[in-house]
Design a protein around this motif. Sequence first.
Motif, mmCIF file in Angstrom:
data_model
loop_
_atom_site.group_PDB
_atom_site.id
_atom_site.type_symbol
_atom_site.label_atom_id
_atom_site.label_comp_id
_atom_site.label_asym_id
_atom_site.label_seq_id
_atom_site.Cartn_x
_atom_site.Cartn_y
_atom_site.Cartn_z
ATOM 1 N N GLN A 162 0.458 -1.575 -0.064
ATOM 2 C CA GLN A 162 0.195 -0.235 0.270
ATOM 3 C C GLN A 162 0.434 1.301 -0.113
ATOM 4 O O GLN A 162 1.754 0.856 0.257
ATOM 5 N N VAL A 163 -0.236 2.311 -0.497
ATOM 6 C CA VAL A 163 0.983 3.258 -0.227
ATOM 7 C C VAL A 163 0.289 4.701 0.221
ATOM 8 O O VAL A 163 -0.557 4.913 0.438
ATOM 9 N N PHE A 208 0.265 9.077 0.052
ATOM 10 C CA PHE A 208 1.269 10.351 -0.658
ATOM 11 C C PHE A 208 1.609 11.393 -0.103
ATOM 12 O O PHE A 208 1.631 11.239 1.059
ATOM 13 N N SER A 258 -5.181 13.578 -1.554
ATOM 14 C CA SER A 258 -5.135 12.319 -1.384
ATOM 15 C C SER A 258 -6.179 11.410 -0.778
ATOM 16 O O SER A 258 -6.386 10.438 -1.137
ATOM 17 N N LEU A 259 -7.630 12.766 -0.582
ATOM 18 C CA LEU A 259 -8.728 12.127 0.223
ATOM 19 C C LEU A 259 -9.670 12.478 -1.033
ATOM 20 O O LEU A 259 -9.609 13.890 -1.525
ATOM 21 N N ASP A 315 -16.571 5.354 3.827
ATOM 22 C CA ASP A 315 -16.101 5.514 2.830
ATOM 23 C C ASP A 315 -14.824 4.851 2.665
ATOM 24 O O ASP A 315 -14.244 4.286 1.336
ATOM 25 N N GLU A 321 -13.022 1.220 1.692
ATOM 26 C CA GLU A 321 -13.053 1.402 0.273
ATOM 27 C C GLU A 321 -11.655 -0.082 -0.426
ATOM 28 O O GLU A 321 -12.612 -1.178 -1.134
ATOM 29 N N GLY A 322 -10.624 -0.357 0.207
ATOM 30 C CA GLY A 322 -10.039 -0.908 0.441
ATOM 31 C C GLY A 322 -10.264 -2.908 -0.079
ATOM 32 O O GLY A 322 -10.614 -3.617 -0.847
ATOM 33 N N ARG A 328 -5.364 14.351 7.810
ATOM 34 C CA ARG A 328 -5.670 13.519 7.113
ATOM 35 C C ARG A 328 -4.655 12.708 6.830
ATOM 36 O O ARG A 328 -5.296 12.166 5.775
ATOM 37 N N ARG A 381 -6.288 3.584 5.747
ATOM 38 C CA ARG A 381 -6.814 3.400 4.816
ATOM 39 C C ARG A 381 -5.679 2.804 3.841
ATOM 40 O O ARG A 381 -6.095 1.012 3.728
ATOM 41 N N LEU A 420 -5.825 -2.707 4.754
ATOM 42 C CA LEU A 420 -5.765 -4.243 3.920
ATOM 43 C C LEU A 420 -4.833 -5.014 4.163
ATOM 44 O O LEU A 420 -4.510 -5.955 4.102
#
Lengths: 543, 289
Positions: free
Chosen positions: A367-368, A370, A376-377, A385, A389-390, A431, A438, A442
């Motif tokens: 994953q990354v 930035f 980025s959002l 959400d 998402e992932g 943020r 986020r 995963l």
Amino acid sequence: METAKTKEILRIDNLDVSLVESGKTLIRDISFTLHAGETLCLVGESGSGKSLTSLAVMGLLDPGALRVSAGRILVEGIDVLAASAEELRQMRATRMSMVFQEPMTALNPTETVGAQVEEVLRVHGEGNAVTRRERVLKMFEAVHLPAPERIHASYPYQLSGGQRQRIVISMALILNPRLLIADEPTTALDVTTQRQILALIEEMQQKFGTAVLFITHDFGVVSDIADRIVVMNRGDLVETGTRDEILARPRQDYTRMLVSSVPSLVPPGRMPVTGAQILEVANLNKVYTQGSFLSGRRRVDALKPTGLTLATGEILGIVGESGSGKTTLARCLTRLIEPTGGAIRLGDTDISAMSQRQLRPYRRRFQVVFQDPFRSLNARLRVRDIVAEGMLNFGTPREEAYARVGDLLERVGLSVEMMDRYPHQFSGGQRQRICIARALALRPEVLIADESVSALDVSVQKQVLELLREICDETGVGIIFITHDLRVAARICDRVLVMQRGEVVESGSVDEVLTRPAQAYTRELIGAAPGRNWDFEHFRPFA
Amino acid sequence: MQKVQDLPGKAPAAARSRPRSRDWPVRVACAFLVFILIVAVVGPFLTSGDPLHINAANRIKPPSAEHLFGTDAMGRDVFARVIYGARTSIIVGFVAALASLLLGLAVGLLAGYFPLADATIMRVMDGIMSIPSIVLAVALVAITGANLGTVLIAIIVPEFPRVVRLVRGVILSLRSEPYVEAAISLATPTWRILFRHMLPNTLAPLIVQGSFVLASAILTEAALSFLGVGLPPEIPSWGNIMAEGRTYFQLRPGLIFFPGIFLALTVLSINLIGDALRDRFDPKLEKRH
């Protein structure tokens, strides 16, 4: 000489600046003085009002939006606030001048730089065309521009960032003003260029006895150049003192917090990581070819064949100046651009040549995060959400995913109730925490952080770095941490790779590389890093 | 940091708090457009006249209490025809605009997101844009005869490639946004990236473009009808009424003036509203005062 040194150049008394429309005060009760030959650093985080203060001195506040509601600004005894527009125009460049952050936008792209500097002389009625040209050439020589004749006839786009900033400085100093205001003049430059520009400003200051008001957020720079320091926070003046008073014996809690947040260039001393290897990159490279009718095909090696390994629980730093290929490497690793060749082995699988469709199941493993937390959002989605998402993409049932979003938010230091808010309701640091949540959703094995703390204020930066380290130690995720800031790398990384012009020039443990660099380029980088002699965390210089 | 960065998002609020004096043309335009829409919907209740009723005994009469705008060369009530014409113009305009937007959006998404399709699609669009709507209309009328379908096609075909260009540009710039790249990293399916992350950001420029397409569609329909390659002459449309009034223009200027003024004001209103929308959505484009 001593009397000239103590001459008061700038005096600000109880300055208030407020919004015209709402009357809200943005800076309150700012008072300080600046003497000839002195460098005063105005420091503070974003929104502290340091730039507003400098604009007020120059009489450059947007009259439709901002006004000085109280106080007095004296430049060499002349009241700037009482001066007419014409008087102000006369004072600029002759008594006070300013250097801005971005030298590209401070220059007119359609005029040669020589003509632009000559214009300063012309509008102030200095000399004739011949003497003006001579004077500009002499000034270019003084700011150590190579081949002044050639530079004189160049357009801004033909010059490097450092050269452009030298032009801006020569423009600011050509009429020998007593006061130079430099608003983050080196923030947009690489460290080696930054060092040269700082040295230049100091040299000019000694030559002309200029008083320098230097605005910056970088305590490294402050520790290198300041005579005195003014600390601002949210429009208030927090503390004023000499460099050593502020850096070694801060009286206010805010100053103490701010200074101790600054990472030092000496790494804290880490145990070698012994985790299993999770990522192996071999000969990864990226070549751009440009077809051109006249020159034929041009090859640019953005990334020369590069190898690296990453273990669980390890933070690997990739450091380098702009154009060193570190971001190209990150983007190849995340397959956001297609590498030209080489292998990216994630466990036993080489993901470097997979199609995007084949790659999809593997995406959860790397994953990354930035650089820019504001872009980025997706501004139109709720945090719940965004973070979920992932998980939804990989088939987690919705309730389960949302429940985990709550856990993740708490893990990154936010609260569960924030799930239903939109990104614009959060600060930059918050943020970036959402971005981290986020990415962690995963349960990746590898996290790639591309300049993830560069856009953050130093106190927030410290918290985010600590968070990343904690997460790394706790979950065993391997982190590839890309940064241009050696001090940030020193604080967080276990190992570092130093990149220059698309290739790795040196690698090793962070202690080895930063304290016993083997390569000349690494030594140059470390030598250029501002504030390398000061241990901010412990309020003392390094022995 | 947060405060500075939030400013762009707050720009619309700043726009709202500007002095009211500059807003009045937009308010009048909105009022007029609402008026036209009402006229289009409830037209039959506003007049007892039948726009198709021919009365040879009552030809080219000047305006009177019975016939507010007079009668045309076949004795039809011009007031009734203009009122019914509003309905035709509005329907043709909205259908054409909506169809252009949807078609342009779909093709633009494809071209913007899939680099392989991009070059081909855009060259085809360049080709389509080189077809003048009037020539296309004449050709279609020659093949199928004048009807609503040919008018719609003649408007939509030259208009939708402009929407494609707009959408493609927005999508191309969004592709490199970190939040889209983050979505790619999260293995988000392409369709979801397009519809969830990109589409909502194209809506603002699309609505603005839509208003200009609408105005242009209404004008084009009138022009085609005026030239006799649009709607069949018995259907009351502003272009048709003017086409028939042309012969008697010197005798009865109202035959062109009344439908003409409705057409001009409608298009002007839509354009004013479109400009205001653009200023609201994209303050950068607004003229500095």
